[in-house]
Design an enzyme around this catalytic site. Structure first.
Site, PDB file in Angstrom:
ATOM      1  N   CYS A   1      70.108  -8.313 -27.319  1.00 29.12           N
ATOM      2  CA  CYS A   1      69.822  -6.842 -27.641  1.00 29.12           C
ATOM      3  C   CYS A   1      68.316  -7.036 -27.777  1.00 29.12           C
ATOM      4  O   CYS A   1      67.640  -5.921 -28.777  1.00 29.12           O
ATOM      5  CB  CYS A   1      70.067  -7.245 -29.461  1.00 29.12           C
ATOM      6  SG  CYS A   1      71.576  -7.971 -30.344  1.00 29.12           S
TER       7      CYS A   1
ATOM      8  N   THR B   1      80.626  -9.708 -37.840  1.00 23.34           N
ATOM      9  CA  THR B   1      79.444  -9.131 -37.870  1.00 23.34           C
ATOM     10  C   THR B   1      79.145  -8.006 -36.262  1.00 23.34           C
ATOM     11  O   THR B   1      78.772  -8.250 -35.783  1.00 23.34           O
ATOM     12  CB  THR B   1      78.299 -10.189 -37.036  1.00 23.34           C
ATOM     13  OG1 THR B   1      78.950 -11.254 -35.755  1.00 23.34           O
ATOM     14  CG2 THR B   1      78.163 -11.343 -38.220  1.00 23.34           C
TER      15      THR B   1
ATOM     16  N   SER C   1      73.615 -19.674 -31.255  1.00 23.08           N
ATOM     17  CA  SER C   1      72.804 -18.932 -31.251  1.00 23.08           C
ATOM     18  C   SER C   1      71.763 -18.331 -32.651  1.00 23.08           C
ATOM     19  O   SER C   1      70.621 -17.591 -32.166  1.00 23.08           O
ATOM     20  CB  SER C   1      73.700 -17.405 -31.043  1.00 23.08           C
ATOM     21  OG  SER C   1      74.267 -17.934 -33.011  1.00 23.08           O
TER      22      SER C   1
ATOM     23  N   HIS D   1      65.103  -8.399 -35.593  1.00 22.93           N
ATOM     24  CA  HIS D   1      66.401  -8.087 -35.354  1.00 22.93           C
ATOM     25  C   HIS D   1      67.646  -8.269 -36.497  1.00 22.93           C
ATOM     26  O   HIS D   1      67.378  -9.453 -36.192  1.00 22.93           O
ATOM     27  CB  HIS D   1      66.553  -9.192 -34.079  1.00 22.93           C
ATOM     28  CG  HIS D   1      68.485  -9.095 -33.396  1.00 22.93           C
ATOM     29  ND1 HIS D   1      69.345  -7.679 -33.149  1.00 22.93           N
ATOM     30  CD2 HIS D   1      69.257  -9.879 -32.889  1.00 22.93           C
ATOM     31  CE1 HIS D   1      69.885  -7.805 -33.158  1.00 22.93           C
ATOM     32  NE2 HIS D   1      70.165  -9.102 -32.925  1.00 22.93           N
TER      33      HIS D   1
ATOM     34  N   SER E   1      70.063 -11.967 -26.931  1.00 24.72           N
ATOM     35  CA  SER E   1      70.494 -13.401 -26.827  1.00 24.72           C
ATOM     36  C   SER E   1      70.579 -13.397 -25.471  1.00 24.72           C
ATOM     37  O   SER E   1      71.028 -12.526 -24.524  1.00 24.72           O
ATOM     38  CB  SER E   1      71.681 -13.380 -27.123  1.00 24.72           C
ATOM     39  OG  SER E   1      72.659 -14.495 -28.175  1.00 24.72           O
TER      40      SER E   1
ATOM     41  N   LYS F   1      66.437 -15.952 -42.833  1.00 22.16           N
ATOM     42  CA  LYS F   1      66.188 -17.526 -42.936  1.00 22.16           C
ATOM     43  C   LYS F   1      65.374 -17.201 -41.548  1.00 22.16           C
ATOM     44  O   LYS F   1      64.345 -18.403 -41.245  1.00 22.16           O
ATOM     45  CB  LYS F   1      67.775 -17.615 -41.389  1.00 22.16           C
ATOM     46  CG  LYS F   1      68.730 -17.951 -42.521  1.00 22.16           C
ATOM     47  CD  LYS F   1      69.566 -17.642 -41.175  1.00 22.16           C
ATOM     48  CE  LYS F   1      71.538 -17.958 -41.614  1.00 22.16           C
ATOM     49  NZ  LYS F   1      71.432 -20.019 -42.409  1.00 22.16           N
TER      50      LYS F   1
ATOM     51  N   ASN G   1      76.331  -5.192 -36.821  1.00 20.05           N
ATOM     52  CA  ASN G   1      75.031  -5.490 -36.265  1.00 20.05           C
ATOM     53  C   ASN G   1      75.281  -4.017 -34.761  1.00 20.05           C
ATOM     54  O   ASN G   1      76.479  -3.798 -34.596  1.00 20.05           O
ATOM     55  CB  ASN G   1      75.610  -6.232 -35.085  1.00 20.05           C
ATOM     56  CG  ASN G   1      74.329  -6.696 -34.007  1.00 20.05           C
ATOM     57  OD1 ASN G   1      73.408  -6.598 -33.991  1.00 20.05           O
ATOM     58  ND2 ASN G   1      74.602  -8.361 -33.854  1.00 20.05           N
TER      59      ASN G   1
ATOM     60  N   GLU H   1      73.358  -3.236 -24.615  1.00 20.35           N
ATOM     61  CA  GLU H   1      74.222  -4.197 -23.526  1.00 20.35           C
ATOM     62  C   GLU H   1      75.577  -3.961 -24.122  1.00 20.35           C
ATOM     63  O   GLU H   1      76.328  -4.939 -23.998  1.00 20.35           O
ATOM     64  CB  GLU H   1      73.758  -5.119 -24.529  1.00 20.35           C
ATOM     65  CG  GLU H   1      73.987  -5.482 -25.699  1.00 20.35           C
ATOM     66  CD  GLU H   1      73.691  -7.136 -26.428  1.00 20.35           C
ATOM     67  OE1 GLU H   1      72.799  -7.247 -27.578  1.00 20.35           O
ATOM     68  OE2 GLU H   1      74.663  -8.008 -26.418  1.00 20.35           O
TER      69      GLU H   1
HETATM   70  N1  CAA Z   1      79.370 -17.354 -50.670  1.00 21.14           N
HETATM   71  C1  CAA Z   1      77.939 -16.587 -50.353  1.00 21.14           C
HETATM   72  N2  CAA Z   1      78.080 -17.273 -49.084  1.00 21.14           N
HETATM   73  C2  CAA Z   1      78.791 -18.741 -48.765  1.00 21.14           C
HETATM   74  C3  CAA Z   1      80.111 -18.641 -49.491  1.00 21.14           C
HETATM   75  C4  CAA Z   1      80.661 -17.708 -50.583  1.00 21.14           C
HETATM   76  N3  CAA Z   1      81.586 -17.742 -50.989  1.00 21.14           N
HETATM   77  N4  CAA Z   1      80.692 -18.861 -47.885  1.00 21.14           N
HETATM   78  C5  CAA Z   1      79.519 -19.441 -46.819  1.00 21.14           C
HETATM   79  N5  CAA Z   1      78.631 -18.569 -46.875  1.00 21.14           N
HETATM   80  C6  CAA Z   1      77.425 -18.836 -46.448  1.00 21.14           C
HETATM   81  C7  CAA Z   1      77.362 -20.019 -45.534  1.00 21.14           C
HETATM   82  O1  CAA Z   1      76.679 -21.029 -46.715  1.00 21.14           O
HETATM   83  C8  CAA Z   1      76.415 -19.946 -45.119  1.00 21.14           C
HETATM   84  O2  CAA Z   1      75.265 -19.217 -45.119  1.00 21.14           O
HETATM   85  P1  CAA Z   1      74.175 -20.048 -44.864  1.00 21.14           P
HETATM   86  O3  CAA Z   1      74.141 -20.103 -42.987  1.00 21.14           O
HETATM   87  O4  CAA Z   1      72.279 -19.134 -45.432  1.00 21.14           O
HETATM   88  O5  CAA Z   1      74.199 -21.522 -44.944  1.00 21.14           O
HETATM   89  C9  CAA Z   1      77.042 -18.125 -44.648  1.00 21.14           C
HETATM   90  O6  CAA Z   1      78.028 -17.926 -45.325  1.00 21.14           O
HETATM   91  C10 CAA Z   1      77.653 -17.950 -43.264  1.00 21.14           C
HETATM   92  O7  CAA Z   1      78.645 -18.730 -43.219  1.00 21.14           O
HETATM   93  P2  CAA Z   1      79.505 -20.323 -41.968  1.00 21.14           P
HETATM   94  O8  CAA Z   1      78.424 -20.314 -41.458  1.00 21.14           O
HETATM   95  O9  CAA Z   1      80.272 -20.662 -42.221  1.00 21.14           O
HETATM   96  O10 CAA Z   1      79.934 -18.819 -41.073  1.00 21.14           O
HETATM   97  P3  CAA Z   1      80.729 -18.733 -39.990  1.00 21.14           P
HETATM   98  O11 CAA Z   1      80.667 -20.417 -39.330  1.00 21.14           O
HETATM   99  O12 CAA Z   1      82.276 -18.367 -40.793  1.00 21.14           O
HETATM  100  O13 CAA Z   1      80.063 -17.764 -39.452  1.00 21.14           O
HETATM  101  C11 CAA Z   1      78.480 -17.161 -37.817  1.00 21.14           C
HETATM  102  C12 CAA Z   1      78.476 -17.165 -38.660  1.00 21.14           C
HETATM  103  C13 CAA Z   1      78.090 -17.743 -36.671  1.00 21.14           C
HETATM  104  C14 CAA Z   1      76.910 -16.238 -37.685  1.00 21.14           C
HETATM  105  C15 CAA Z   1      79.595 -15.928 -36.547  1.00 21.14           C
HETATM  106  O14 CAA Z   1      79.192 -14.897 -37.671  1.00 21.14           O
HETATM  107  C16 CAA Z   1      78.964 -15.506 -35.872  1.00 21.14           C
HETATM  108  O15 CAA Z   1      79.788 -15.839 -34.760  1.00 21.14           O
HETATM  109  N6  CAA Z   1      78.582 -14.135 -35.281  1.00 21.14           N
HETATM  110  C17 CAA Z   1      78.442 -13.413 -33.690  1.00 21.14           C
HETATM  111  C18 CAA Z   1      76.043 -14.100 -33.731  1.00 21.14           C
HETATM  112  C19 CAA Z   1      75.542 -13.878 -34.667  1.00 21.14           C
HETATM  113  O16 CAA Z   1      75.980 -12.495 -34.955  1.00 21.14           O
HETATM  114  N7  CAA Z   1      73.988 -15.147 -33.572  1.00 21.14           N
HETATM  115  C20 CAA Z   1      72.823 -14.729 -34.101  1.00 21.14           C
HETATM  116  C21 CAA Z   1      71.632 -14.768 -33.607  1.00 21.14           C
HETATM  117  S1  CAA Z   1      72.276 -14.214 -31.992  1.00 21.14           S
HETATM  118  C22 CAA Z   1      71.371 -12.917 -32.552  1.00 21.14           C
HETATM  119  O17 CAA Z   1      70.799 -12.156 -32.581  1.00 21.14           O
HETATM  120  C23 CAA Z   1      72.046 -12.224 -30.994  1.00 21.14           C
HETATM  121  C24 CAA Z   1      73.254 -11.140 -31.318  1.00 21.14           C
HETATM  122  O18 CAA Z   1      72.852 -10.028 -32.035  1.00 21.14           O
HETATM  123  C25 CAA Z   1      74.404 -11.420 -31.179  1.00 21.14           C
END
Ligand code: CAA
Length: 390
Positions: free
Chosen positions: A113, A154, A203, A235, A310, A244, A278, A81
């Site tokens: 993916c 990521t 996502s 994945h 996605s 999760k 990733n 992709e």
């Molecule tokens: N110690 C331990 N854990 C901590 C922490 C600390 N000090 N601070 C935060 N965390 C935890 C949070 O609690 C959270 O865990 P939970 O979701 O289990 O509660 C985790 O760390 C992440 O924190 P946030 O949710 O605040 O993270 P964020 O908003 O900064 O971003 C994300 C996370 C949304 C995944 C972002 O990295 C993102 O957008 N990534 C790209 C999209 C993606 O990978 N999506 C996955 C599904 S889509 C897919 O699979 C297709 C693909 O390949 C893209």
């Protein structure tokens, strides 16, 4: 009776460099634990200036061609992709770099993916039609998001190559598969953009919904019960996502397994993705490779695959590990490859990203950096140049 069809060989390649996510935590002003624990990621692979999806793909496939030759090979399916051209398949460059026969078809497949899983199913169908033929499936991606966005930690880069054949040495595919498609804007990359656009929270829920749908379809078509599966390869956009999703699926099915038992089912599949980041299409097969390379004897065990792309398409299928599979693996070399990457700091990593972006749009000579078997030498008159390094 029809012969067993499945994965006869599997190998991977990744970028020449790695960055510890603590470096990014420093720039973002967060605890490293957010990435190490919260996302389940410790490092990201970063390609050298003269690496891309083609060089990683060729490096992943080279040991497979070395071992098996190409006499029976009829098809190369290239899943990505993060394509380097809107028209020509990246697989055609790989075909030349590996010296494959001209009587081989090559095509590129795209659906975020997910597409390597489509490639694997198409490959299995071709082999079932003629068990004398083999198919090379390659998944190769460089994951790029906007810098300084929450998605940046990521990113990652990697390629997995698999030989699909009758009477496979590693994994026999079972025939039941479950699929699910839903038009959703959780992640996409418009033609004008070098980086993906993502709605992070959407996502995660879209992924979980799709996995649930694909599992239900798999079951309705004769797939195994949740309790009959020994291991689950998801994945892994970040490894915590697999944990999760597995908890979510188990809950939706009313499984009586404890959270500890569920997490333990996923843990052995996360070792490589945790250190690579990733790798998009390759990620679910890097999960398989990490599991196979682990200490457990998996002979006869059932592995379920939960593939998600996605946009969104998901597929669930399963396979049984073949006796003697270990003799087909390259476990020591795989681990060594991860350790051999050069450690880069945040400044060097940002420089590499900037260089990579400019290499794609302008004519350029790429500096000699990679020690991989093939390199991206640059662009001349809009023609990408690839060559062996020795
Ligand atoms: N110690 C331990 N854990 C901590 C922490 C600390 N000090 N601070 C935060 N965390 C935890 C949070 O609690 C959270 O865990 P939970 O979701 O289990 O509660 C985790 O760390 C992440 O924190 P946030 O949710 O605040 O993270 P964020 O908003 O900064 O971003 C994300 C996370 C949304 C995944 C972002 O990295 C993102 O957008 N990534 C790209 C999209 C993606 O990978 N999506 C996955 C599904 S889509 C897919 O699979 C297709 C693909 O390949 C893209």
């Amino acid at each position: 009776t029809s012969p067993a069809v499945g994965i006869d060989d599997i190998a991977f390649a990744t970028g020449a460099n790695r960055i510890d996510l603590a470096e990014l935590a420093g720039r973002f002003g967060v605890e490293p634990a957010k990435y190490y624990v919260g996302l389940g990621q410790s490092e990201m692979s970063v390609p050298a200036a003269d690496e891309d999806i083609v060089t990683m793909a060729a490096a992943a496939a080279a040991p497979i061609i070395e071992r098996h030759g190409s006499d029976r090979l009829r098809t190369v399916l290239f899943a990505t992709e993060s394509g380097i051209d809107q028209s020509k398949s990246a697989g055609v460059y790989v075909h030349r770099l590996l010296g494959l026969p001209q009587a081989v078809r090559v095509v590129e497949l795209k659906q975020a993916c997910y597409s390597a899983t489509a490639a694997l199913q198409f490959a299995a169908a071709l082999v079932a039609r003629n068990p004398e033929e083999t198919v090379l499936v390659i998944a190769s991606d460089v994951a790029r998001y906007e810098l300084h966005s929450n998605a940046e930690p990521t990113q990652g880069a990697g390629a997995v190559a698999m030989l699909v054949a009758a009477d496979p040495a590693i994994l026999e595919l079972e025939t039941a598969t479950g699929v699910y498609t839903q038009d959703v804007m959780d992640f996409w990359r418009p033609n004008h953009s070098a980086t993906a656009i993502v709605d992070g929270k959407l996502s995660i829920s879209a992924y979980q919904d799709a996995i649930e749908g694909a599992w239900a379809d798999y079951r309705s078509r004769g797939g195994a019960d949740f309790s009959e599966v020994d291991h689950f390869c998801y994945h892994q956009p970040f490894t915590k996502m697999a944990i999760k999703a597995h908890r979510h699926l188990a809950k939706s099915l009313g499984s009586e397994r404890t959270q500890e038992e569920l997490d333990a089912q996923i843990e052995p599949t996360t070792g490589y993705n945790r250190r690579i980041g990733n790798s998009y299409t390759a990620s679910v097969y890097l999960a398989l490779l990490a599991l196979l390379d682990g200490d457990d004897d998996l002979t006869g065990r059932r592995i379920a695959f939960l593939s998600y792309g996605s946009g969104a398409v998901a597929e669930c299928f399963s396979g049984i590990v073949r006796p003697g599979y270990r003799s087909a693996l390259r476990s020591d070399a795989n681990r060594a490859q991860l350790d051999a990457r050069t450690v880069v700091d945040d400044a060097r990593y940002l420089q590499l990203l900037e260089d990579a972006a400019s290499a794609d749009v302008h004519d350029s000579d790429r500096p000699r950096e990679t020690s991989a078997p093939f390199r991206f030498a640059g662009v001349v008159g809009d023609r990408r140049q690839y060559e062996p390094t020795s």
